[in-house]
Write an enzyme that holds these catalytic residues in place. Structure first.
Site, PDB file in Angstrom:
ATOM      1  N   GLU A 294      11.936  34.108  32.145  1.00  0.00           N
ATOM      2  CA  GLU A 294      13.037  34.756  31.433  1.00  0.00           C
ATOM      3  C   GLU A 294      14.143  33.743  31.148  1.00  0.00           C
ATOM      4  O   GLU A 294      14.347  32.799  31.907  1.00  0.00           O
ATOM      5  CB  GLU A 294      13.579  35.938  32.249  1.00  0.00           C
TER       6      GLU A 294
ATOM      7  N   CYS B  32      20.973  31.455  39.278  1.00  0.00           N
ATOM      8  CA  CYS B  32      19.893  30.548  38.861  1.00  0.00           C
ATOM      9  C   CYS B  32      20.218  29.063  38.962  1.00  0.00           C
ATOM     10  O   CYS B  32      19.402  28.294  39.468  1.00  0.00           O
ATOM     11  CB  CYS B  32      19.488  30.862  37.423  1.00  0.00           C
TER      12      CYS B  32
ATOM     13  N   LYS C  25      20.269  27.241  42.506  1.00  0.00           N
ATOM     14  CA  LYS C  25      18.983  27.477  43.168  1.00  0.00           C
ATOM     15  C   LYS C  25      17.855  26.743  42.460  1.00  0.00           C
ATOM     16  O   LYS C  25      17.010  26.102  43.103  1.00  0.00           O
ATOM     17  CB  LYS C  25      18.695  28.982  43.202  1.00  0.00           C
TER      18      LYS C  25
END
Length: 486
Positions: A157, A272, A275
């Site tokens: 995504e 996001c 990480k």
């Protein structure tokens, strides 16, 4: 009717499946999750996620061809295509702790799929996963298949919170990675047919599994690198009297570079960027690419430096101490138009100010008091794990201690404050009556703009001492330390 099941009703699974159901009335879509409160929220009038436009999409197809359920196994068994959108948190212990992705939930999902499947399945990676995860999942499914054929696809995504619905409706691209075998390519074609209901064919890109998996990590790393690059420039701008907004405008006019992600700020956040970069660092280290790992590690280090630099600017400007002083924190979400606080820079800034014994009053239009208090006592990386976190009574952020207050009004937050820190670029912060705010503050009154929301010169005319990231410094601050001590 093609049947799709998505395991995981979070920020990715819920909105993505809602859009597929909205655009594909001939497809039945079921989102499953073991969390009953989360599923109940998806079935209610108050969705568990704040995202502009999401309510309308969900309401238009919920209980028609879009369903939310805790009956995980039966819907997985019934599906033709299974999207797996479970959490892939950063490991907090063991090999790769602090960098590697923890694939416990992914492995558990794969074993459950193998156990309940009674017909051939297409299993789609929707979570952000390390390169070669598909190979591991493939082995689990194959060795537990009992004669059933599983095809693994990668379909990463690329949603930006705050614009996720538009991103889903009008994507820049849809990536589908699959095995280069007849069966693998047939599975790719099946998933491509789903997206082709509304996405132009030239935007649906097919590739091998490993390229698709790596593309997501690469995209996030490069976007974060742009932010860290302009933030590094912001420090130099402050030191030299340059204006980072003018520098970014000039740089962005270069067609090879473009203007996006060149806004200087207190730092990037979200679930996001950090990480995924740390995961990329770990993969590089595992492959012996130490120099490459160190390059990407620096992107995170600059982000940490920017947050520490902001705290240092606040403390040094206010006579080198904020002990006992009320500081208003305007904004806690990591960006506007979302209630998401994962890795928000506001956490580090608040913790830094609390470390100097400041009294904080926090306002955010979309983040609850419970979430704010929980975030301020959550250890690094623990936010990414689903265990229930409780605010200890009497801790600096519990509601039994007045070190931190949370209010539902920006003016109340600023009343009696010595300084204001703007941490999220909510539009309403541009429209506040700063004359009124100034009258109610202690003097001298400071504004520390971590998102370059306000116009410094206008606020200085009112009487504020203003710091804006990367902008020419207020005369008050020119001789103060510019960077955190090491």
């Amino acid at each position: 009717m093609v049947k799709i099941c998505c395991i995981g009703a979070g920020y990715v699974g819920g909105p993505t499946m809602a859009m597929i159901a909205f655009k594909c009335p001939d497809i039945q879509v079921v989102v499953v999750d073991i969390s009953a409160p989360r599923i109940n929220a998806w079935n209610s009038d108050r969705l568990p996620i704040f995202e502009p436009g999401l309510d309308d999409v969900v309401r238009s197809c919920r209980n028609n061809n879009l369903f939310f359920s805790t009956d995980v196994e039966s819907h997985v068994a019934d599906a033709d295509i299974i999207f797996v959108s479970v959490n892939t948190p950063t490991k907090t212990r063991g090999l790769g702790a602090g960098k590697a992705a923890d694939l416990t939930y992914w492995e558990s999902a794969a074993r459950m799929i193998a156990e309940v499947a009674k017909s051939d399945k297409i299993v789609v990676e929707k979570s952000t996963v390390p390169v070669k995860t598909a190979e591991a999942i493939e082995k689990i499914l194959t060795h537990n298949s009992r004669g059933i054929n599983f095809q693994i696809l990668s379909n990463p995504e690329f949603l930006a919170e705050g614009t996720a619905i538009d991103d889903l409706a009008n994507p820049d691209r849809v990536l589908i990675g699959g095995r280069e075998t007849p069966e693998g390519q047939k599975a790719v074609a099946a998933l491509k047919d789903v997206y082709a209901h509304w996405v132009p064919e030239d935007r649906i890109i097919t590739m091998n599994l490993w390229s698709a998996e790596l593309s997501k990590l690469a995209a996030n790393a490069i976007l974060a690198q742009r932010i860290s690059s302009i933030n590094a420039m912001s420090a130099l701008c402050e030191a030299t009297g340059a204006d980072v907004s003018e520098v970014a405008y000039a740089v962005g006019k270069d067609s090879r570079i473009g203007h996006k992600f060149l806004n200087a700020s207190v730092g990037f956040g979200g679930s996001c960027f950090q990480k995924d970069i740390l995961n990329l660092v770990y993969i590089c280290e595992c492959n012996g690419l130490i120099e490459v790992a160190n390059y990407w590690k620096q992107v995170v280090q600059i982000n940490d430096y920017q947050k520490a630099r902001f705290v240092n600017r606040v403390v040094s400007s206010m006579f080198n101490t904020v002990s006992g002083k009320k500081i208003a924190i305007l904004g806690f979400a990591f960006k506007k138009d979302t209630g998401d606080t994962r890795e928000t820079p506001a956490i580090d800034v608040c913790q830094g100010l609390l470390g100097d014994k400041a009294q904080l009053c926090i306002y955010d239009p979309q983040v609850t008091e419970e979430q704010i208090r929980r975030d301020l006592v959550t250890s690094k990386f623990d936010w990414d794990h689903p265990q229930h976190l409780v605010v200890p009574p009497g801790s600096p952020t519990s509601n039994k201690n007045d070190t931190v207050r949370v209010t539902g009004d920006a003016y109340e937050a600023a009343k009696g404050a010595h300084g204001i820190c703007i941490m999220t670029e909510w539009e309403e912060f541009k429209l506040l009556d700063y004359e009124r705010i100034y009258q109610g503050m202690e003097k001298p009154a400071f504004v520390f703009d971590g998102r370059n929301v306000v116009k410094p010169e206008e606020l200085r005319k009112i009487g504020f001492i203003v710091y804006s990231v990367g902008k020419p410094l207020d005369p008050w601050m020119k001789d103060l330390p510019a960077a955190p001590s090491t």
